[in-house]
Design a protein around this motif. Sequence first.
Motif, PDB file in Angstrom:
ATOM      1  N   ALA A 255     -28.652  -4.069   7.463  1.00 19.51           N
ATOM      2  CA  ALA A 255     -28.627  -5.481   7.853  1.00 19.51           C
ATOM      3  C   ALA A 255     -28.180  -5.661   9.307  1.00 19.51           C
ATOM      4  N   GLY A 256     -27.962  -4.532  10.002  1.00 16.68           N
ATOM      5  CA  GLY A 256     -27.683  -4.641  11.431  1.00 16.68           C
ATOM      6  C   GLY A 256     -26.226  -4.540  11.822  1.00 16.68           C
ATOM      7  N   PHE A 257     -25.349  -4.219  10.872  1.00 18.74           N
ATOM      8  CA  PHE A 257     -23.931  -4.102  11.203  1.00 18.74           C
ATOM      9  C   PHE A 257     -23.581  -2.660  11.576  1.00 18.74           C
ATOM     10  N   LYS A 258     -22.561  -2.530  12.415  1.00 17.71           N
ATOM     11  CA  LYS A 258     -22.061  -1.212  12.785  1.00 17.71           C
ATOM     12  C   LYS A 258     -20.860  -0.935  11.888  1.00 17.71           C
ATOM     13  N   VAL A 259     -20.993   0.018  10.995  1.00 10.87           N
ATOM     14  CA  VAL A 259     -19.997   0.195   9.933  1.00 10.87           C
ATOM     15  C   VAL A 259     -19.072   1.385  10.190  1.00 10.87           C
ATOM     16  N   ARG A 260     -17.808   1.197   9.891  1.00 11.51           N
ATOM     17  CA  ARG A 260     -16.820   2.264   9.963  1.00 11.51           C
ATOM     18  C   ARG A 260     -16.015   2.203   8.663  1.00 11.51           C
ATOM     19  N   VAL A 261     -16.051   3.288   7.890  1.00  8.95           N
ATOM     20  CA  VAL A 261     -15.329   3.299   6.614  1.00  8.95           C
ATOM     21  C   VAL A 261     -13.906   3.809   6.843  1.00  8.95           C
ATOM     22  N   MET A 262     -12.925   3.082   6.326  1.00  9.70           N
ATOM     23  CA  MET A 262     -11.522   3.501   6.432  1.00  9.70           C
ATOM     24  C   MET A 262     -10.959   3.628   5.021  1.00  9.70           C
ATOM     25  N   THR A 263     -10.560   4.831   4.651  1.00 12.88           N
ATOM     26  CA  THR A 263     -10.162   5.100   3.266  1.00 12.88           C
ATOM     27  C   THR A 263      -8.657   5.330   3.158  1.00 12.88           C
ATOM     28  N   VAL A 264      -8.028   4.615   2.223  1.00 14.35           N
ATOM     29  CA  VAL A 264      -6.596   4.806   1.986  1.00 14.35           C
ATOM     30  C   VAL A 264      -6.423   5.481   0.619  1.00 14.35           C
ATOM     31  N   PRO A 265      -5.306   6.150   0.387  1.00 20.78           N
ATOM     32  CA  PRO A 265      -5.081   6.749  -0.932  1.00 20.78           C
ATOM     33  C   PRO A 265      -5.067   5.670  -2.019  1.00 20.78           C
ATOM     34  N   ALA A 266      -5.676   5.965  -3.174  1.00 23.69           N
ATOM     35  CA  ALA A 266      -5.646   5.014  -4.284  1.00 23.69           C
ATOM     36  C   ALA A 266      -4.215   4.850  -4.776  1.00 23.69           C
ATOM     37  N   GLY A 267      -3.864   3.634  -5.196  1.00 24.04           N
ATOM     38  CA  GLY A 267      -2.535   3.416  -5.779  1.00 24.04           C
ATOM     39  C   GLY A 267      -1.696   2.427  -5.003  1.00 24.04           C
ATOM     40  N   GLU A 268      -0.765   1.834  -5.722  1.00 23.44           N
ATOM     41  CA  GLU A 268       0.111   0.788  -5.185  1.00 23.44           C
ATOM     42  C   GLU A 268       0.890   1.249  -3.943  1.00 23.44           C
ATOM     43  N   GLU A 269       1.146   2.550  -3.834  1.00 26.62           N
ATOM     44  CA  GLU A 269       1.922   3.067  -2.698  1.00 26.62           C
ATOM     45  C   GLU A 269       1.239   2.764  -1.368  1.00 26.62           C
ATOM     46  N   SER A 270      -0.066   2.483  -1.413  1.00 30.39           N
ATOM     47  CA  SER A 270      -0.766   2.185  -0.161  1.00 30.39           C
ATOM     48  C   SER A 270      -0.474   0.785   0.362  1.00 30.39           C
ATOM     49  N   LYS A 271       0.157  -0.059  -0.456  1.00 34.78           N
ATOM     50  CA  LYS A 271       0.540  -1.390   0.062  1.00 34.78           C
ATOM     51  C   LYS A 271       1.840  -1.241   0.850  1.00 34.78           C
ATOM     52  N   SER A 272       1.755  -0.503   1.947  1.00 33.89           N
ATOM     53  CA  SER A 272       2.948  -0.109   2.687  1.00 33.89           C
ATOM     54  C   SER A 272       2.783  -0.378   4.179  1.00 33.89           C
ATOM     55  N   TRP A 273       3.923  -0.436   4.882  1.00 35.96           N
ATOM     56  CA  TRP A 273       3.895  -0.576   6.340  1.00 35.96           C
ATOM     57  C   TRP A 273       3.088   0.554   6.967  1.00 35.96           C
ATOM     58  N   SER A 274       3.225   1.762   6.435  1.00 38.12           N
ATOM     59  CA  SER A 274       2.563   2.884   7.114  1.00 38.12           C
ATOM     60  C   SER A 274       1.042   2.754   7.016  1.00 38.12           C
ATOM     61  N   GLN A 275       0.525   2.271   5.882  1.00 32.04           N
ATOM     62  CA  GLN A 275      -0.931   2.074   5.795  1.00 32.04           C
ATOM     63  C   GLN A 275      -1.382   0.906   6.671  1.00 32.04           C
ATOM     64  N   VAL A 276      -0.573  -0.140   6.752  1.00 36.12           N
ATOM     65  CA  VAL A 276      -0.905  -1.263   7.641  1.00 36.12           C
ATOM     66  C   VAL A 276      -1.038  -0.757   9.072  1.00 36.12           C
ATOM     67  N   GLN A 277      -0.053   0.016   9.510  1.00 36.39           N
ATOM     68  CA  GLN A 277      -0.085   0.520  10.881  1.00 36.39           C
ATOM     69  C   GLN A 277      -1.242   1.476  11.097  1.00 36.39           C
ATOM     70  N   SER A 278      -1.508   2.322  10.106  1.00 31.51           N
ATOM     71  CA  SER A 278      -2.613   3.272  10.236  1.00 31.51           C
ATOM     72  C   SER A 278      -3.947   2.536  10.381  1.00 31.51           C
ATOM     73  N   LEU A 279      -4.183   1.528   9.549  1.00 32.13           N
ATOM     74  CA  LEU A 279      -5.448   0.782   9.629  1.00 32.13           C
ATOM     75  C   LEU A 279      -5.549   0.039  10.956  1.00 32.13           C
ATOM     76  N   ILE A 280      -4.447  -0.572  11.382  1.00 33.16           N
ATOM     77  CA  ILE A 280      -4.480  -1.322  12.639  1.00 33.16           C
ATOM     78  C   ILE A 280      -4.709  -0.379  13.819  1.00 33.16           C
ATOM     79  N   ASN A 281      -4.115   0.798  13.768  1.00 30.05           N
ATOM     80  CA  ASN A 281      -4.379   1.769  14.837  1.00 30.05           C
ATOM     81  C   ASN A 281      -5.844   2.188  14.852  1.00 30.05           C
TER      82      ASN A 281
END
Lengths: 359, 359
Positions: free
Chosen positions: B61-87
């Motif tokens: 459909a014309g989008f430039k896609v980048r997949v970002m994968t985090v570990p499955a599980g509640e532990e990913s709702k963390s500051w470290s995953q927030v920072q990793s995704l934002i970086n």
Amino acid sequence: MTNIEVKTRVKQYQIKIMINSLHHLGTLVTKVWCARQVAVVTDTNVGPYYAKLVTDELTAAGFKVRVMTVPAGEESKSWSQVQSLINQLSAAHFSRSDGVLALGGGVVGDLAGFVASIYMRGIALIQVPTSLLAQVDSSVGGKTAIDLPTGKNLVGSFYQPDLVVIDPAILVTLPPRMLAEGYGEIVKCAALVGGDFWQSLHQITSVAAILPAAPDLIAASVAFKARVVMADEHEQGQRQLLNFGHTIGHAVELLADGQLMHGEAVAIGLVQVCRLFAAHGLAPTSLTSTLKARLMAVGLPTELPPIAPQAVVAVMQHDKKVHGAALTWVYLSAVGQPHLYPIAVKDLATWMGDLWSVS
Amino acid sequence: MTNIEVKTRVKQYQIKIMINSLHHLGTLVTKVWCARQVAVVTDTNVGPYYAKLVTDELTAAGFKVRVMTVPAGEESKSWSQVQSLINQLSAAHFSRSDGVLALGGGVVGDLAGFVASIYMRGIALIQVPTSLLAQVDSSVGGKTAIDLPTGKNLVGSFYQPDLVVIDPAILVTLPPRMLAEGYGEIVKCAALVGGDFWQSLHQITSVAAILPAAPDLIAASVAFKARVVMADEHEQGQRQLLNFGHTIGHAVELLADGQLMHGEAVAIGLVQVCRLFAAHGLAPTSLTSTLKARLMAVGLPTELPPIAPQAVVAVMQHDKKVHGAALTWVYLSAVGQPHLYPIAVKDLATWMGDLWSVS
């Protein structure tokens, strides 16, 4: 007292500008908040001067106060300070019904505002800006932010306070360099507004002249900013005008690596953007010298430090103001006549090249 | 296809519920987004199943896609995953005009939604919930969050997506336990709504019966939730009704230390809150057994695990739903008849004591 009313889609609040308003803070806060816990977030520069006064005022008004102090300086706009403050709020069992009062300059306002916006998905916030720059700029508009290594203010939120209290009397404790810095932001606002506001700046021929004029200059700047923000809360149109001088300013600030204060970098940005658009035939050359004279009167820098043009362009390409493939600039065709001007990111280097060839 | 329109103060968007909608994702997304970079945030469970399909659809459909994968599980709702995704967003030069697409269950939706809400003060967001619980619950209402050691969802924002795409067909890849978990949330909605919706649950006599009924059950739950959210975006009134079962549920979930899924803990919470209010004479005893029967039909737990009453109370005192000195409970006087009921935090232990004495 000057009262400026701000109405956004989600909130209506007042900005109160009054000499010695800090000595009436308890009364002012009780008009918007019922009894609650209040986290007074301040820094190691401002805390020693005003944290006790603020604590006493709020305690006497029935609030339970907890002072949280961060190190002074831009470095505190960081993930680690966000986490530290949030951990302190959580440890003190702050609930959704409690509040955060930001007591400090732009750094404290940005940081504490961001924390208030995300703790429990948002708790109440009051801004008490203590630097001239924060009083005219960062306390109005609901922008909160922290920095990333890749750029300033890259993480944050739009979050409106319940009240902004501005006390021009506390500016007497500011070092002259910080007064001048804040005045740079006032020059920016006056150049965008024009008219009497712009004319009134001719009386400011030194840093010492800022203090007595501060209440009026702050009121004029804040009133202008509030008008713009009300028309465009999320910076999709008119609000971009407030970025006048910031496109070059932000890049210069980042590359100066702490040697330039934000307002100093913006002063340079203001003059250089006028020069750039004059070189491209879109602004009169006289505008550059007019603006430069107002800024130099208080000793603000207006010339680019010796940095590589490519470095400035590289930083700009990462500017938050890049929308898709274009960066939107703000320029004046005359004092009081601002315009938006998008430039394709791929053409930036060529377009900016003129800046170094004419300066 | 069922289209549910959500209008909030700041945004209007659609929730599209359709079998195989994932195979039309490109077309659906182009209706709300112009060409841009898209970060598809997913986790190690969901990514292997659907990241390629979603990437192909968006790329075509014309989008430039980048997949970002985090570990499955509640532990990913963390500051470290927030920072990793934002970086990652910053390193890929994501601008304000780009977007985040959350492809996963509640954890991914909460985390990616929070990241989208704070990166550059908010970039565009699309929710593609892949678990039954996320489809009926966390993709609607604009709540985003991460956890703190002191409690779940203590940091987050209210942030509305541009679009929610729900594909009930992908539920076939869910383990039975997760289907049952999501169904618990449907029972909660139906108990609050009553009428035909509640009656329709009598056909669900096993986990296997959920799948064929899923499109209708999801649509009924989402429509109800959307109505409530539209009336009360920031959870100051009616929206609190959606917390039915969550007051005890959240505490039990936290104390079970990962042994109970969110929907299982809420199932326990639903039955126990009915029992508690029945013991206090505010609800009929029959309601407890009625609700219990619906939940047990799919094997959901409904009884408290062996945990100390004091521990449950201690956790509740730190609940986000504590306003000032009171915790607001939700109870039913009959199916379809919900009420709010504030209890002073200091009285919680006594009030809750009845729960253990009657159960």
